[in-house]
Design an enzyme around this catalytic site. Structure first.
Site, PDB file in Angstrom:
ATOM      1  N   LYS A  16       4.005 -18.414  36.096  1.00 39.95           N
ATOM      2  CA  LYS A  16       4.535 -19.584  36.807  1.00 39.95           C
ATOM      3  C   LYS A  16       3.955 -20.815  36.139  1.00 39.95           C
ATOM      4  O   LYS A  16       2.777 -20.801  35.752  1.00 39.95           O
ATOM      5  CB  LYS A  16       4.080 -19.581  38.265  1.00 39.95           C
ATOM      6  N   HIS A 179      -8.665 -18.318  47.683  1.00 39.76           N
ATOM      7  CA  HIS A 179      -7.820 -19.449  48.117  1.00 39.76           C
ATOM      8  C   HIS A 179      -8.591 -20.764  48.034  1.00 39.76           C
ATOM      9  O   HIS A 179      -8.249 -21.735  48.711  1.00 39.76           O
ATOM     10  CB  HIS A 179      -7.337 -19.293  49.572  1.00 39.76           C
ATOM     11  N   LEU A 206      -2.332 -19.768  56.091  1.00 38.86           N
ATOM     12  CA  LEU A 206      -1.607 -18.586  56.554  1.00 38.86           C
ATOM     13  C   LEU A 206      -0.349 -18.385  55.716  1.00 38.86           C
ATOM     14  O   LEU A 206       0.672 -19.044  55.936  1.00 38.86           O
ATOM     15  CB  LEU A 206      -1.243 -18.749  58.044  1.00 38.86           C
ATOM     16  N   ARG A 281       9.061 -14.306  58.896  1.00 43.87           N
ATOM     17  CA  ARG A 281      10.348 -14.662  59.510  1.00 43.87           C
ATOM     18  C   ARG A 281      10.968 -13.434  60.161  1.00 43.87           C
ATOM     19  O   ARG A 281      11.519 -13.515  61.259  1.00 43.87           O
ATOM     20  CB  ARG A 281      11.301 -15.239  58.457  1.00 43.87           C
ATOM     21  N   GLY A 328       2.741 -20.806  53.668  1.00 45.20           N
ATOM     22  CA  GLY A 328       4.083 -20.419  54.132  1.00 45.20           C
ATOM     23  C   GLY A 328       4.235 -20.276  55.638  1.00 45.20           C
ATOM     24  O   GLY A 328       5.109 -20.903  56.242  1.00 45.20           O
ATOM     25  N   GLY A 330       1.836 -20.985  58.063  1.00 46.76           N
ATOM     26  CA  GLY A 330       1.216 -22.126  58.749  1.00 46.76           C
ATOM     27  C   GLY A 330       2.088 -23.370  58.733  1.00 46.76           C
ATOM     28  O   GLY A 330       2.143 -24.125  59.708  1.00 46.76           O
ATOM     29  N   GLU A 331       2.795 -23.580  57.623  1.00 48.97           N
ATOM     30  CA  GLU A 331       3.624 -24.785  57.501  1.00 48.97           C
ATOM     31  C   GLU A 331       4.976 -24.646  58.186  1.00 48.97           C
ATOM     32  O   GLU A 331       5.585 -25.639  58.565  1.00 48.97           O
ATOM     33  CB  GLU A 331       3.864 -25.098  56.005  1.00 48.97           C
ATOM     34  N   GLU A 387      -1.608 -26.200  45.655  1.00 44.98           N
ATOM     35  CA  GLU A 387      -2.610 -25.667  44.725  1.00 44.98           C
ATOM     36  C   GLU A 387      -2.344 -26.140  43.299  1.00 44.98           C
ATOM     37  O   GLU A 387      -3.270 -26.407  42.541  1.00 44.98           O
ATOM     38  CB  GLU A 387      -2.595 -24.127  44.790  1.00 44.98           C
TER      39      GLU A 387
HETATM   40  P1  ADP Z   1       1.838 -16.420  49.211  1.00 44.49           P
HETATM   41  O1  ADP Z   1       1.633 -17.717  48.458  1.00 44.49           O
HETATM   42  O2  ADP Z   1       0.557 -15.760  49.632  1.00 44.49           O
HETATM   43  O3  ADP Z   1       2.807 -15.486  48.568  1.00 44.49           O
HETATM   44  P2  ADP Z   1       3.278 -18.092  51.083  1.00 44.49           P
HETATM   45  O4  ADP Z   1       2.344 -19.195  51.361  1.00 44.49           O
HETATM   46  O5  ADP Z   1       4.453 -18.340  50.212  1.00 44.49           O
HETATM   47  O6  ADP Z   1       2.499 -16.791  50.608  1.00 44.49           O
HETATM   48  O7  ADP Z   1       3.816 -17.564  52.490  1.00 44.49           O
HETATM   49  C1  ADP Z   1       4.736 -16.533  52.630  1.00 44.49           C
HETATM   50  C2  ADP Z   1       4.976 -16.326  54.134  1.00 44.49           C
HETATM   51  O8  ADP Z   1       5.474 -17.540  54.673  1.00 44.49           O
HETATM   52  C3  ADP Z   1       5.993 -15.246  54.448  1.00 44.49           C
HETATM   53  O9  ADP Z   1       5.492 -14.429  55.485  1.00 44.49           O
HETATM   54  C4  ADP Z   1       7.180 -16.024  54.958  1.00 44.49           C
HETATM   55  O10 ADP Z   1       7.797 -15.352  55.992  1.00 44.49           O
HETATM   56  C5  ADP Z   1       6.582 -17.305  55.476  1.00 44.49           C
HETATM   57  N1  ADP Z   1       7.568 -18.390  55.310  1.00 44.49           N
HETATM   58  C6  ADP Z   1       7.910 -18.995  54.195  1.00 44.49           C
HETATM   59  N2  ADP Z   1       8.883 -19.910  54.420  1.00 44.49           N
HETATM   60  C7  ADP Z   1       9.167 -19.855  55.720  1.00 44.49           C
HETATM   61  C8  ADP Z   1      10.087 -20.520  56.595  1.00 44.49           C
HETATM   62  N3  ADP Z   1      10.919 -21.436  56.128  1.00 44.49           N
HETATM   63  N4  ADP Z   1      10.063 -20.194  57.894  1.00 44.49           N
HETATM   64  C9  ADP Z   1       9.200 -19.259  58.383  1.00 44.49           C
HETATM   65  N5  ADP Z   1       8.315 -18.603  57.599  1.00 44.49           N
HETATM   66  C10 ADP Z   1       8.305 -18.881  56.309  1.00 44.49           C
END
Ligand code: ADP
Length: 413
Positions: A16, A179, A206, A281, A328, A330-331, A387
């Site tokens: 990436k 993290h 989260l 989700r 993902g 948390g936001e 990050e």
């Molecule tokens: P990582 O960086 O550890 O791969 P992320 O920070 O991308 O993880 O988070 C992935 C998680 O966030 C998944 O469980 C996903 O379901 C959740 N997520 C991402 N986008 C959304 C959204 N628009 N609505 C709800 N949950 C989301």
């Protein structure tokens, strides 16, 4: 002058990247090279709402980097390779030696190679990424940004396990935490927000991987991940904390090797283990439709966060400036934020501002903000983590210092 900095996050078969203009902190383009060394390899670039996507046989990280640089040139993101003034690499493990990011020289690269035993899943790909960039951009400062560095300020009573002391002394067995780049980014953002370095925070990162950090006076004093990123909170596919005696028990019961059991704990546990889905989700949708295992996964995830908030609240002697939700889940998930805040509402005198909470999500207008009422004793905020920007900032800082040092050497010669 056009100063561009590349941020690289290399995996065993992926790369990436983001290109930043500094000091403007502006991301110009980002991209993803997938399935390096495999059939079906492909890459994509995203910029200004546009996307370039191509399939191409890419056999190595060096080829991936060459293609990336070619695309950056062809699409005028850079006019010349010399526009790139520094490259920042995400590196999993810096152990006890690295409490900050560092310019990569031979000895740093040797350390990253020897730390492969602490980061066997991540370091080989990251080393390939560093070597490929060194080959394609010789003379450009390469910077290692360690996921463990921010947590090096933890006191020994928080990082030492109650295992034989020689495990720590001889073999480095301790909590390192991960993290760190995200927790540092949030901490820096909150320092700016409150106008002081002395912030006390409880950060809830989260995502698929999840961890929390207790920040006292702007420094990490505790975190949930441990010797590896398998420990701590329940995650998408990782178990988080369990009793280690389960491992030999399952090896015997299911006739599995130690690697198979560790693989189960990393890839088949967590939300996936409880409810057959690892995407939050899906968990929310299934829980709303009455699936009891999804409801259980949601509740257990919530409880693992709440327990940790309680722990950190006491470690901070009740003096918490803010609890922050990021990454993902948390936001983007108002329902888990609401469930968590409701659990801590009475003991911590925090009230959720439901409207703000429901309006903050990355697919909505507002991406960050306060979700607690003004009367609450502690602010609760949602802050999108970044990050890549944190890596770009460290790379910019260290590349500048490095160039200054090199210039000085030239003058004194
Ligand atoms: P990582 O960086 O550890 O791969 P992320 O920070 O991308 O993880 O988070 C992935 C998680 O966030 C998944 O469980 C996903 O379901 C959740 N997520 C991402 N986008 C959304 C959204 N628009 N609505 C709800 N949950 C989301």
């Amino acid at each position: 002058m056009n100063e561009k900095y590349l941020v690289i996050n290399a995996g065993s078969s992926s790369l990436k990247f983001s290109l930043y203009e500094m000091p403007e902190e502006k991301e110009i383009v980002n991209g993803y090279v997938e399935r390096i060394g495999n059939e079906g390899s492909c890459y994509s670039l995203k910029y200004n709402g546009n996307k370039i996507q191509k399939e191409k046989l890419i056999m190595s990280h060096v080829e991936a980097v060459q293609i990336m640089l070619q695309e950056l040139l062809q699409n005028n993101f850079i006019s010349d390779l010399s526009d790139i003034k520094g490259v920042g690499h995400r590196v999993l493990h810096g152990a006890e030696k690295y409490s900050d990011s560092v310019i990569i020289d031979d000895s740093v690269l040797n350390d990253i190679v020897s730390l492969t035993e602490l980061g066997p899943l991540h370091h080989p790909g990251q080393i390939d990424g560093i070597k490929a960039m060194q080959e394609c951009l010789p003379g450009v400062p390469q910077v290692a940004v360690y996921d463990t560095a921010f947590h090096q300020t933890m006191p020994i009573e928080n990082y030492l396990y109650a295992t034989p002391y020689e495990w720590y002394e001889k073999d480095g067995v301790r909590k390192y935490g991960f993290h760190g780049t995200s927790h540092k980014y949030i901490t820096e953002t909150m320092k700016e927000h409150y106008g002081t370095d002395n912030v006390n925070l409880i950060i809830c990162h989260l995502g698929s991987g999840a961890s929390m950090c207790c920040v006292k006076n702007g420094k990490s004093i505790d975190t949930t991940m441990g010797f590896t990123p398998l420990a701590g909170l329940i995650m998408g596919t990782r178990s988080g904390d369990i009793d280690p005696s389960i491992i030999p028990y399952i090896m015997k019961k299911q006739n599995k090797t130690i690697n198979e059991v560790i693989d189960d704990l990393n890839k088949k546990s967590g939300l996936l283990g409880i409810a057959s889905k690892n995407d939050f989700r899906d968990i929310c949708a299934m829980a709303n439709n009455g699936n009891t295992n999804a409801q259980l996964a949601f509740t257990k995830f919530k409880k693992s966060v709440v327990k940790q908030i309680a722990d950190y609240y006491f470690q901070l002697n009740g003096k918490v400036d803010a609890i922050i939700f990021t990454a993902g889940i948390g936001e983007n998930t108002p329902s888990i934020r609401e469930a968590i805040v409701n659990e801590i509402s009475n003991p911590m005198n925090i009230k959720l501002n439901k409207e703000s909470n429901n309006n903050i999500a990355s697919f909505k207008e507002q991406k960050s903000g306060k979700i607690s009422t003004n009367e609450s004793s502690t602010d609760v905020l949602v802050i999108p983590t970044n990050e890549e920007l944190m890596i770009a900032l460290d790379t910019y800082r260290l590349s500048k210092e490095n160039n200054k040092d090199n210039n000085k050497t030239k003058v004194y010669k």
